[in-house]
Write a protein that holds these residues in place. Structure first.
Motif, PDB file in Angstrom:
ATOM      1  N   GLU A 340       0.828  -1.203   0.000  1.00 46.95           N
ATOM      2  CA  GLU A 340       0.000   0.000   0.000  1.00 46.95           C
ATOM      3  C   GLU A 340       0.864   1.256   0.000  1.00 46.95           C
ATOM      4  OE1 GLU A 340      -4.312   1.044   1.982  1.00 46.95           O
ATOM      5  OE2 GLU A 340      -2.778   0.129   3.262  1.00 46.95           O
ATOM      6  N   PHE A 341       2.074   1.132   0.532  1.00 49.63           N
ATOM      7  CA  PHE A 341       3.001   2.267   0.587  1.00 49.63           C
ATOM      8  C   PHE A 341       4.354   1.844   0.008  1.00 49.63           C
ATOM      9  CE2 PHE A 341      -0.001   2.641   4.134  1.00 49.63           C
ATOM     10  CZ  PHE A 341      -0.555   3.892   3.869  1.00 49.63           C
ATOM     11  N   GLU A 342       4.330   1.142  -1.111  1.00 47.01           N
ATOM     12  CA  GLU A 342       5.538   0.524  -1.642  1.00 47.01           C
ATOM     13  C   GLU A 342       6.601   1.533  -2.053  1.00 47.01           C
ATOM     14  OE1 GLU A 342       4.089  -1.874  -4.803  1.00 47.01           O
ATOM     15  OE2 GLU A 342       3.434  -0.182  -6.043  1.00 47.01           O
ATOM     16  N   HIS A 343       6.183   2.715  -2.448  1.00 46.02           N
ATOM     17  CA  HIS A 343       7.184   3.693  -2.904  1.00 46.02           C
ATOM     18  C   HIS A 343       8.012   4.262  -1.759  1.00 46.02           C
ATOM     19  CE1 HIS A 343       4.727   3.491  -6.571  1.00 46.02           C
ATOM     20  NE2 HIS A 343       5.867   3.760  -7.175  1.00 46.02           N
ATOM     21  N   VAL A 344       7.483   4.217  -0.545  1.00 45.47           N
ATOM     22  CA  VAL A 344       8.311   4.595   0.603  1.00 45.47           C
ATOM     23  C   VAL A 344       9.468   3.615   0.725  1.00 45.47           C
ATOM     24  CG1 VAL A 344       8.363   4.957   3.104  1.00 45.47           C
ATOM     25  CG2 VAL A 344       6.331   5.610   1.789  1.00 45.47           C
ATOM     26  N   TYR A 345       9.173   2.344   0.527  1.00 41.49           N
ATOM     27  CA  TYR A 345      10.216   1.315   0.557  1.00 41.49           C
ATOM     28  C   TYR A 345      11.177   1.485  -0.614  1.00 41.49           C
ATOM     29  CZ  TYR A 345      12.370  -3.305   0.880  1.00 41.49           C
ATOM     30  OH  TYR A 345      13.281  -4.331   1.004  1.00 41.49           O
ATOM     31  N   CYS A 376       1.233   9.511  -2.692  1.00 40.99           N
ATOM     32  CA  CYS A 376       1.494  10.440  -3.801  1.00 40.99           C
ATOM     33  C   CYS A 376       2.905  11.006  -3.745  1.00 40.99           C
ATOM     34  CB  CYS A 376       0.470  11.568  -3.763  1.00 40.99           C
ATOM     35  SG  CYS A 376       0.672  12.794  -5.071  1.00 40.99           S
ATOM     36  N   VAL A 377       3.298  11.517  -2.588  1.00 40.70           N
ATOM     37  CA  VAL A 377       4.613  12.145  -2.465  1.00 40.70           C
ATOM     38  C   VAL A 377       5.727  11.122  -2.654  1.00 40.70           C
ATOM     39  CG1 VAL A 377       6.185  13.370  -0.914  1.00 40.70           C
ATOM     40  CG2 VAL A 377       3.781  14.030  -1.026  1.00 40.70           C
ATOM     41  N   SER A 378       5.601   9.950  -2.036  1.00 36.93           N
ATOM     42  CA  SER A 378       6.658   8.932  -2.172  1.00 36.93           C
ATOM     43  C   SER A 378       6.784   8.461  -3.611  1.00 36.93           C
ATOM     44  CB  SER A 378       6.394   7.750  -1.237  1.00 36.93           C
ATOM     45  OG  SER A 378       5.161   7.124  -1.517  1.00 36.93           O
ATOM     46  N   TYR A 379       5.643   8.311  -4.309  1.00 37.79           N
ATOM     47  CA  TYR A 379       5.683   7.923  -5.723  1.00 37.79           C
ATOM     48  C   TYR A 379       6.404   8.983  -6.551  1.00 37.79           C
ATOM     49  CZ  TYR A 379       4.192   7.637 -10.586  1.00 37.79           C
ATOM     50  OH  TYR A 379       4.206   7.621 -11.956  1.00 37.79           O
ATOM     51  N   HIS A 380       6.084  10.234  -6.328  1.00 35.70           N
ATOM     52  CA  HIS A 380       6.657  11.296  -7.164  1.00 35.70           C
ATOM     53  C   HIS A 380       8.128  11.563  -6.848  1.00 35.70           C
ATOM     54  CE1 HIS A 380       3.436  12.651  -9.792  1.00 35.70           C
ATOM     55  NE2 HIS A 380       2.591  12.359  -8.807  1.00 35.70           N
ATOM     56  N   ALA A 420       1.336  18.104 -10.099  1.00 36.55           N
ATOM     57  CA  ALA A 420       1.765  19.177 -11.001  1.00 36.55           C
ATOM     58  C   ALA A 420       3.013  19.881 -10.480  1.00 36.55           C
ATOM     59  CB  ALA A 420       0.627  20.191 -11.186  1.00 36.55           C
ATOM     60  N   ILE A 421       3.154  19.992  -9.180  1.00 35.84           N
ATOM     61  CA  ILE A 421       4.341  20.630  -8.590  1.00 35.84           C
ATOM     62  C   ILE A 421       5.586  19.794  -8.876  1.00 35.84           C
ATOM     63  CG2 ILE A 421       5.439  21.281  -6.411  1.00 35.84           C
ATOM     64  CD1 ILE A 421       2.592  21.985  -5.386  1.00 35.84           C
ATOM     65  N   PHE A 422       5.466  18.478  -8.756  1.00 38.17           N
ATOM     66  CA  PHE A 422       6.602  17.606  -9.071  1.00 38.17           C
ATOM     67  C   PHE A 422       6.926  17.641 -10.564  1.00 38.17           C
ATOM     68  CE2 PHE A 422       6.026  15.764  -4.876  1.00 38.17           C
ATOM     69  CZ  PHE A 422       7.314  15.362  -4.538  1.00 38.17           C
ATOM     70  N   ASP A 423       5.904  17.621 -11.416  1.00 40.42           N
ATOM     71  CA  ASP A 423       6.153  17.679 -12.861  1.00 40.42           C
ATOM     72  C   ASP A 423       6.849  18.975 -13.244  1.00 40.42           C
ATOM     73  OD1 ASP A 423       5.254  15.219 -13.585  1.00 40.42           O
ATOM     74  OD2 ASP A 423       3.287  15.869 -14.285  1.00 40.42           O
ATOM     75  N   ASN A 611       5.910   6.934 -15.646  1.00 36.96           N
ATOM     76  CA  ASN A 611       5.412   8.088 -16.390  1.00 36.96           C
ATOM     77  C   ASN A 611       3.896   8.105 -16.452  1.00 36.96           C
ATOM     78  OD1 ASN A 611       6.067  10.467 -17.694  1.00 36.96           O
ATOM     79  ND2 ASN A 611       5.955   9.554 -19.725  1.00 36.96           N
ATOM     80  N   GLU A 612       3.263   7.499 -15.431  1.00 37.67           N
ATOM     81  CA  GLU A 612       1.803   7.427 -15.414  1.00 37.67           C
ATOM     82  C   GLU A 612       1.192   8.814 -15.237  1.00 37.67           C
ATOM     83  OE1 GLU A 612       0.969   4.717 -12.289  1.00 37.67           O
ATOM     84  OE2 GLU A 612       1.954   3.029 -13.275  1.00 37.67           O
TER      85      GLU A 612
END
Length: 612
Positions: A340-345, A376-380, A420-423, A611-612
C-alpha cells in the motif's frame, strides 16, 4: 536569577532529603566506562591517603580527618513550591552511581560484621514506620533498587534502561569494591573517607531559571543530545501538576521510545526533518536546523514556544504527537515492504531520505489525506529521481536544492496540487540540464537513448530490480529474489552485478563494423546490460552471445525474455504482451538492431512504471 550553592559531603547529602528525578533528566544511562572512571578517581585519592597513614593507631573515624578531600563537582536541584518536592535538574547520573556504591558498602558491612552497617543503610533509605523510601527516588524503578538493597538474586529490570543499568553498574561496582576493600580496617577507613571526604556542591535554582540552567550546565562534560535538552526546555514551562495529570512526560517518552526503537539517534533526525519541512524554503535556510535545532526551534515566531506554556502544551499534544506518529509509520514502511506504501520502501532502497522531509511538509496535523499524501509524495519522489537518472540529468546538489523548493510548494496543500508541482520541478531540472526552454515532456527517448553503464552502480541494480518486479506483477509470477537482495546485495556469491550482453570478441566487433569505439559505446547502453547473481555472472572476453544466452535460464525474468523457451506455454506472459503492446520477443542473435530494440523496449517499460 537566584542560585544558592551549598557544600556537602555524602553524609549530609543523603541524610533527610528525598531527591526526585526531574523530567529534564535522562534516564540512568551511564555504562561501565564513566562508572569505572569515577571509581578510579575515588580510589586513587583514597589509596594515596591510606598509604600515608597506614601505620597510624588512631581509630578510623579520627584518622579520616587527616585525609585530603576529593571534589566531585556539582548537582543542581529545584524545589517545587506546590508539592514541596526537591527535584534533581542535573547530576542524577553521578548521584545514582553514589547510591549504588553505598548499597555495595552496606552489603560489605554485613560481610565484615562492621558496626557501620546501620549508618550506611541510613544513607540509602529513610524510614517512616514500616515504610522505607530511597533518598534517590527513582520512582518507577524502585523495585530494582529494593532488590539490590535487599541482596535478592533475581533483580527486576523490566521498567526500562534505568533499571537495566542499575543492575549492570552494581555488578561493576561490586567487583571493584571486593577487589579494593579486602579487610575490615581498609573497609571502614574507606567508608569514613567516602562519607566525609567526598565533597559535592549543591546548586539550588528557582523554577523559572531551570530550563536555562539545565542547558548551560549540559554544555560541559558528556553533553546531552539536542532532543534531551529540548525536552527540558519544553516541559520545564509546564506546571508540574498539569505535567502529571495530562501525562506530558509519558507522551514525550512514549513517542521518543517508539522512534528510537532501532536507532538511538533517530529522534534527533525526526526533529531535524520536521523543522526543515515546516520552516525551510531553501537548503540554505535548512542548515540552521542541522545541529542545535533545539535552539532554532525557539526562534520560530510562528510556534511562539519561548516562555509560553500554553503554546508548548498545544505543540506537544498536536504537532509533536501527530508528526512523530507519522514518522514512526514512515520508518516502518522503509524497512518492511507494504504494497500500500511501496514507494516509501523503494525510496529507502535508493537512499531518498528526503521523503521524510516532503511527506511531513505535505501533511498537516491530523491530515485526512495522510494516506493518499504518503502514497502520492513517495511515488513522485521516486519518479523524479529515476527519470532524472534515466535521462542523465541527475545532479545531487541541484536535486537536494530542488527538494526544499518542492517542500515549500507542497506544504500542507491539497493532494490534487502535488503531482503538477513535481512535474514542474522535473521539467525545470531537465531544461536546466539541456538548456532547452522549449521542453514540454518529462521523458524523452532522445535523452534516454544513450543511458547506460555510467549510471550509479546501486541505481542500475535498482532499475533492473524495478523492471523485474514490473514483469513479475503483470505476468502473475512470484519474484525469484526480493527487491532488497537485488539492489543491496553485492557479494561475489549472493550479490547481484551488472553484466554486458555483448562480450569483447571479434565476432561482436564485426557486428559493429569493427569500430571498437562504437562497439564499446553501444554495448554500454541499458539495452545491452543485464543483472545477474554471483556465479551467474560468468562474462569473459571471448564468450559468444549463444553461450551467454544459455546462462540466462532461471535467472531474472528480464534476462529470460531473450530466450525462446520463455515464451512457450506462458499464457499469462503472452496475453500481457498482446494487451500491453510491449515489444517483447526472443532474440537468437544480438547486434546493433537488437540492442536498439531492447533500449526502446526499456523506454516503453519506464513509461509504464514511472510516467503514469
Amino acid at each position: 536569577m537566584d542560585v544558592s550553592p551549598l557544600n556537602q559531603n555524602i553524609d549530609t547529602l543523603f541524610a533527610n532529603t528525598t531527591y526526585y528525578i526531574d523530567f529534564y533528566q535522562r534516564q540512568y544511562k551511564w555504562d561501565s566506562v564513566p562508572v569505572v572512571r569515577l571509581l578510579d578517581d575515588i580510589f586513587y585519592k583514597f589509596t594515596e591517603e591510606h598509604k600515608r597513614y597506614a601505620n597510624s593507631m588512631l581509630p578510623s573515624d579520627q584518622i579520616i580527618n587527616k585525609y585530603a578531600w576529593y571534589y566531585m563537582n556539582t548537582y543542581v536541584t529545584n524545589l517545587d513550591a506546590e508539592t514541596n518536592r526537591l527535584y534533581i535538574v542535573d547530576g542524577q547520573q553521578r548521584l545514582t552511581t553514589l547510591t549504588l556504591i553505598l548499597v555495595k558498602l552496606y552489603h560489605q558491612a554485613e560481610t565484615f560484621a562492621s558496626d557501620l552497617k546501620d549508618w550506611i543503610a541510613d544513607k540509602i533509605v529513610g524510614r517512616s514506620g514500616y515504610k522505607k523510601t530511597f533518598w534517590l527516588n527513582h520512582e518507577i524503578h524502585e523495585p530494582t533498587l529494593k532488590a539490590l538493597f535487599d541482596g535478592d538474586e533475581d533483580v527486576p529490570t523490566n521498567t526500562g534502561i534505568t533499571a537495566e543499568n542499575l543492575e549492570k553498574n552494581y555488578k561493576v561496582i561490586s567487583k571493584r569494591l571486593d577487589k579494593e576493600l579486602t579487610n575490615k580496617t581498609v573497609f571502614e577507613r574507606f567508608v569514613f573517607y567516602f562519607m566525609y571526604r567526598l565533597v559535592i556542591i549543591n546548586l539550588k535554582v528557582e523554577q523559572t531559571d531551570v530550563p536555562m540552567v539545565f542547558e548551560v550546565i549540559n554544555d560541559r562534560g558528556v553533553r546531552l543530545k539536542p532532543y534531551e535538552i529540548l525536552k527540558g526546555k519544553l516541559l520545564g514551562q509546564i506546571d508540574k501538576e498539569e505535567l502529571n495529570v495530562l501525562k506530558f512526560n509519558e507522551l514525550w517518552d512514549g513517542q521518543v521510545s517508539k522512534i528510537n526503537r532501532n536507532n538511538p539517534d533517530a529522534i534527533d533526525s525526526f526533529f531535524i526533518y520536521l523543522l526543515k519541512a515546516k520552516f525551510s524554503n531553501t537548503i540554505g535556510e535548512s542548515r540552521k536546523f542541522d545541529r542545535e535545532y533545539h535552539r532554532a526551534l525557539f526562534a520560530e515566531t510562528s510556534l511562539n514556544l519561548d516562555h509560553n506554556p500554553n503554546n508548548v502544551k498545544k505543540f506537544l499534544q498536536n504537532d509533536f504527537l501527530y508528526y512523530s506518529s507519522l514518522y514512526v509509520k514512515l520508518v516502518k514502511y522503509t524497512t518492511e515492504l507494504n504494497h500500500e506504501f511501496e514507494h516509501v520502501y523503494y525510496n529507502s532502497l535508493t537512499d531518498r531520505g528526503q521523503q521524510f522531509l516532503l511527506i511531513m511538509s505535505a501533511c498537516n496535523v491530523d491530515d485526512v489525506q495522510e494516506k493518499e499524501k504518503i502514497q502520492c509524495v513517495s511515488y513522485h519522489i521516486d519518479r523524479l529521481f529515476c527519470l532524472l537518472q534515466l535521462q542523465r540529468a541527475y545532479d545531487s546538489n541541484k536535486f537536494n536544492e530542488k527538494m526544499y523548493d518542492i517542500s515549500s510548494r507542497i506544504r500542507e496543500v491539497d493532494i490534487l496540487e502535488i503531482p503538477a508541482i513535481f512535474d514542474s520541478a522535473l521539467l525545470e531540472m531537465l531544461k536546466y540540464k539541456y538548456s532547452n526552454n522549449d521542453l514540454n515532456v518529462v521523458f524523452s527517448y532522445g535523452y534516454f537513448k544513450e543511458t547506460g553503464i555510467d549510471l550509479d552502480k546501486r541505481f542500475k541494480r535498482y532499475f533492473f530490480a524495478r523492471v523485474e518486479e514490473f514483469i513479475a506483477k503483470n505476468t502473475k509470477m512470484d519474484m525469484r529474489h526480493n527487491l532488497y537482495n537485488l539492489v543491496v546485495n553485492t557479494g561475489s556469491t549472493n550479490g547481484f552485478h551488472i553484466e554486458h550482453i555483448l562480450a569483447e570478441n571479434e565476432e561482436n566487433y564485426e557486428l559493429f563494423g569493427n569500430d571498437e569505439e562504437r562497439f564499446k559505446s553501444e554495448r554500454n547502453r541499458l539495452g545491452g546490460l543485464l543483472l545477474l547473481k554471483g556465479k551467474d555472472n560468468i562474462s569473459s572476453n571471448n564468450e559468444t552471445y549463444g553461450k551467454k544466452l544459455e546462462s540466462y535460464a532461471n535467472t531474472l525474468y528480464w534476462n529470460e525474455t531473450l530466450r525462446q523457451d520463455s515464451y512457450k506455454s506462458h499464457l499469462d506472459f503472452t496475453n500481457w504482451i498482446q494487451s500491453s503492446k510491449l515489444n517483447f520477443r526472443p532474440m537468437d542473435k544480438f547486434g546493433p538492431e537488437e540492442l536498439e530494440e531492447r533500449q526502446k523496449l526499456l523506454f516503453e517499460i519506464i513509461k509504464h512504471i514511472w510516467n503514469e
